[in-house]
Scaffold this motif. Sequence first.
Motif, PDB file in Angstrom:
ATOM      1  N   ARG A   1       1.066  -1.270  -0.037  1.00 30.05           N
ATOM      2  CA  ARG A   1      -0.078  -0.009  -0.032  1.00 30.05           C
ATOM      3  C   ARG A   1       1.016   1.284   0.082  1.00 30.05           C
ATOM      4  NH1 ARG A   1      -5.316   0.867   1.048  1.00 30.05           N
ATOM      5  NH2 ARG A   1      -5.705  -1.269   1.543  1.00 30.05           N
ATOM      6  N   GLY A   2       0.497   2.214  -0.690  1.00 27.12           N
ATOM      7  CA  GLY A   2       1.490   3.377  -1.023  1.00 27.12           C
ATOM      8  C   GLY A   2       2.310   3.522  -2.204  1.00 27.12           C
ATOM      9  N   GLN A   3       2.670   2.217  -2.632  1.00 27.01           N
ATOM     10  CA  GLN A   3       3.515   2.207  -3.918  1.00 27.01           C
ATOM     11  C   GLN A   3       2.511   2.819  -4.998  1.00 27.01           C
ATOM     12  OE1 GLN A   3       5.135  -2.049  -3.257  1.00 27.01           O
ATOM     13  NE2 GLN A   3       6.183  -0.991  -5.064  1.00 27.01           N
ATOM     14  N   LYS A   4       3.446   3.466  -6.069  1.00 29.24           N
ATOM     15  CA  LYS A   4       2.815   4.419  -6.897  1.00 29.24           C
ATOM     16  C   LYS A   4       2.881   3.644  -8.311  1.00 29.24           C
ATOM     17  CE  LYS A   4       1.684   7.682  -4.317  1.00 29.24           C
ATOM     18  NZ  LYS A   4       0.188   7.857  -3.762  1.00 29.24           N
ATOM     19  N   LEU A   5       3.507   2.452  -8.612  1.00 36.89           N
ATOM     20  CA  LEU A   5       3.811   1.869  -9.683  1.00 36.89           C
ATOM     21  C   LEU A   5       3.926   0.656  -9.597  1.00 36.89           C
ATOM     22  CD1 LEU A   5       6.950   3.963 -11.130  1.00 36.89           C
ATOM     23  CD2 LEU A   5       4.345   3.996 -12.015  1.00 36.89           C
ATOM     24  N   VAL A   6       3.461  -0.333 -10.534  1.00 37.08           N
ATOM     25  CA  VAL A   6       3.468  -1.748 -10.741  1.00 37.08           C
ATOM     26  C   VAL A   6       3.586  -2.211 -12.086  1.00 37.08           C
ATOM     27  CG1 VAL A   6       0.777  -1.853 -10.877  1.00 37.08           C
ATOM     28  CG2 VAL A   6       2.137  -3.761  -9.803  1.00 37.08           C
ATOM     29  N   THR A   7       4.271  -3.432 -12.180  1.00 38.76           N
ATOM     30  CA  THR A   7       4.419  -4.035 -13.422  1.00 38.76           C
ATOM     31  C   THR A   7       3.604  -5.309 -13.602  1.00 38.76           C
ATOM     32  OG1 THR A   7       6.930  -3.231 -13.541  1.00 38.76           O
ATOM     33  CG2 THR A   7       6.226  -4.873 -14.956  1.00 38.76           C
ATOM     34  N   LEU A   8       2.834  -5.028 -14.615  1.00 40.20           N
ATOM     35  CA  LEU A   8       2.098  -6.579 -14.796  1.00 40.20           C
ATOM     36  C   LEU A   8       2.350  -6.737 -16.141  1.00 40.20           C
ATOM     37  CD1 LEU A   8      -1.206  -5.588 -13.015  1.00 40.20           C
ATOM     38  CD2 LEU A   8       0.451  -7.422 -12.358  1.00 40.20           C
ATOM     39  N   ASN A   9       2.600  -8.169 -16.558  1.00 48.14           N
ATOM     40  CA  ASN A   9       2.632  -8.462 -17.787  1.00 48.14           C
ATOM     41  C   ASN A   9       3.683  -7.528 -18.800  1.00 48.14           C
ATOM     42  OD1 ASN A   9       0.876 -10.678 -17.418  1.00 48.14           O
ATOM     43  ND2 ASN A   9      -0.775  -9.572 -18.177  1.00 48.14           N
ATOM     44  N   CYS A  10       4.800  -7.124 -18.090  1.00 47.88           N
ATOM     45  CA  CYS A  10       5.731  -6.366 -18.866  1.00 47.88           C
ATOM     46  C   CYS A  10       5.457  -5.005 -19.044  1.00 47.88           C
ATOM     47  CB  CYS A  10       6.212  -7.094 -20.141  1.00 47.88           C
ATOM     48  SG  CYS A  10       6.846  -8.615 -19.604  1.00 47.88           S
ATOM     49  N   ILE A  11       4.263  -4.501 -18.495  1.00 53.41           N
ATOM     50  CA  ILE A  11       3.706  -3.180 -18.697  1.00 53.41           C
ATOM     51  C   ILE A  11       3.743  -2.479 -17.424  1.00 53.41           C
ATOM     52  CG2 ILE A  11       1.917  -1.832 -19.542  1.00 53.41           C
ATOM     53  CD1 ILE A  11       1.102  -4.161 -21.353  1.00 53.41           C
ATOM     54  N   LYS A  12       4.159  -1.255 -17.381  1.00 56.71           N
ATOM     55  CA  LYS A  12       4.419  -0.522 -16.226  1.00 56.71           C
ATOM     56  C   LYS A  12       3.091   0.323 -16.149  1.00 56.71           C
ATOM     57  CE  LYS A  12       8.111   0.735 -14.277  1.00 56.71           C
ATOM     58  NZ  LYS A  12       9.288   1.394 -14.032  1.00 56.71           N
ATOM     59  N   TRP A  13       2.357   0.206 -14.858  1.00 57.35           N
ATOM     60  CA  TRP A  13       1.152   1.206 -14.564  1.00 57.35           C
ATOM     61  C   TRP A  13       1.179   1.727 -13.422  1.00 57.35           C
ATOM     62  CZ3 TRP A  13      -3.098  -0.854 -17.962  1.00 57.35           C
ATOM     63  CH2 TRP A  13      -2.731  -1.766 -18.771  1.00 57.35           C
ATOM     64  N   SER A  14       0.605   2.862 -13.485  1.00 58.56           N
ATOM     65  CA  SER A  14       0.592   3.813 -12.413  1.00 58.56           C
ATOM     66  C   SER A  14      -0.573   3.369 -11.456  1.00 58.56           C
ATOM     67  CB  SER A  14      -0.091   5.045 -12.717  1.00 58.56           C
ATOM     68  OG  SER A  14      -0.221   6.088 -11.641  1.00 58.56           O
ATOM     69  N   LEU A  15      -0.524   3.200 -10.096  1.00 55.47           N
ATOM     70  CA  LEU A  15      -1.324   2.577  -9.191  1.00 55.47           C
ATOM     71  C   LEU A  15      -2.126   3.728  -8.357  1.00 55.47           C
ATOM     72  CD1 LEU A  15       0.480  -0.248  -7.264  1.00 55.47           C
ATOM     73  CD2 LEU A  15      -1.749  -0.358  -8.762  1.00 55.47           C
ATOM     74  N   SER A  16      -3.567   3.431  -7.973  1.00 55.53           N
ATOM     75  CA  SER A  16      -4.134   4.461  -7.424  1.00 55.53           C
ATOM     76  C   SER A  16      -4.675   3.434  -6.250  1.00 55.53           C
ATOM     77  CB  SER A  16      -5.084   5.144  -8.021  1.00 55.53           C
ATOM     78  OG  SER A  16      -6.169   6.086  -7.286  1.00 55.53           O
ATOM     79  N   TRP A  17      -4.495   3.640  -4.905  1.00 58.86           N
ATOM     80  CA  TRP A  17      -5.050   2.650  -3.859  1.00 58.86           C
ATOM     81  C   TRP A  17      -6.452   2.843  -3.295  1.00 58.86           C
ATOM     82  CZ3 TRP A  17      -2.824  -1.717  -2.359  1.00 58.86           C
ATOM     83  CH2 TRP A  17      -1.545  -2.159  -2.879  1.00 58.86           C
ATOM     84  N   LYS A  18      -7.317   2.198  -3.283  1.00 56.88           N
ATOM     85  CA  LYS A  18      -8.752   2.290  -2.805  1.00 56.88           C
ATOM     86  C   LYS A  18      -8.742   1.742  -1.402  1.00 56.88           C
ATOM     87  CE  LYS A  18     -10.515   4.173  -6.561  1.00 56.88           C
ATOM     88  NZ  LYS A  18     -11.059   5.389  -6.600  1.00 56.88           N
ATOM     89  N   SER A  19      -9.453   2.221  -0.431  1.00 56.11           N
ATOM     90  CA  SER A  19      -9.816   1.630   0.595  1.00 56.11           C
ATOM     91  C   SER A  19     -10.639   0.608   1.004  1.00 56.11           C
ATOM     92  CB  SER A  19     -10.115   2.760   2.000  1.00 56.11           C
ATOM     93  OG  SER A  19     -11.202   3.415   1.227  1.00 56.11           O
TER      94      SER A  19
END
Length: 72
Positions: free
Chosen positions: A54-72
Amino acid sequence: MTLITLFAKKEPTTDSVSIKHGLKHKMDTVFYRNAACTNVVARWSWDVSGCPRRGQKLVTLNCIKWSLSWKS
């Protein structure tokens, strides 16, 4: 370059083996395509290493980098 946003939140595990062994309180990380959290893209089980915290702003899924928005 602007990254596409995925929406992430913690949800109780759906892993049948974990539930069978009394670990139903463990939380998976689930990624959604929309802000309403209805279109699942991926689910990372609680026991998988490398899962974004929680709090990370980026993630890599299937070799693609995505921006992350965390929901509660």
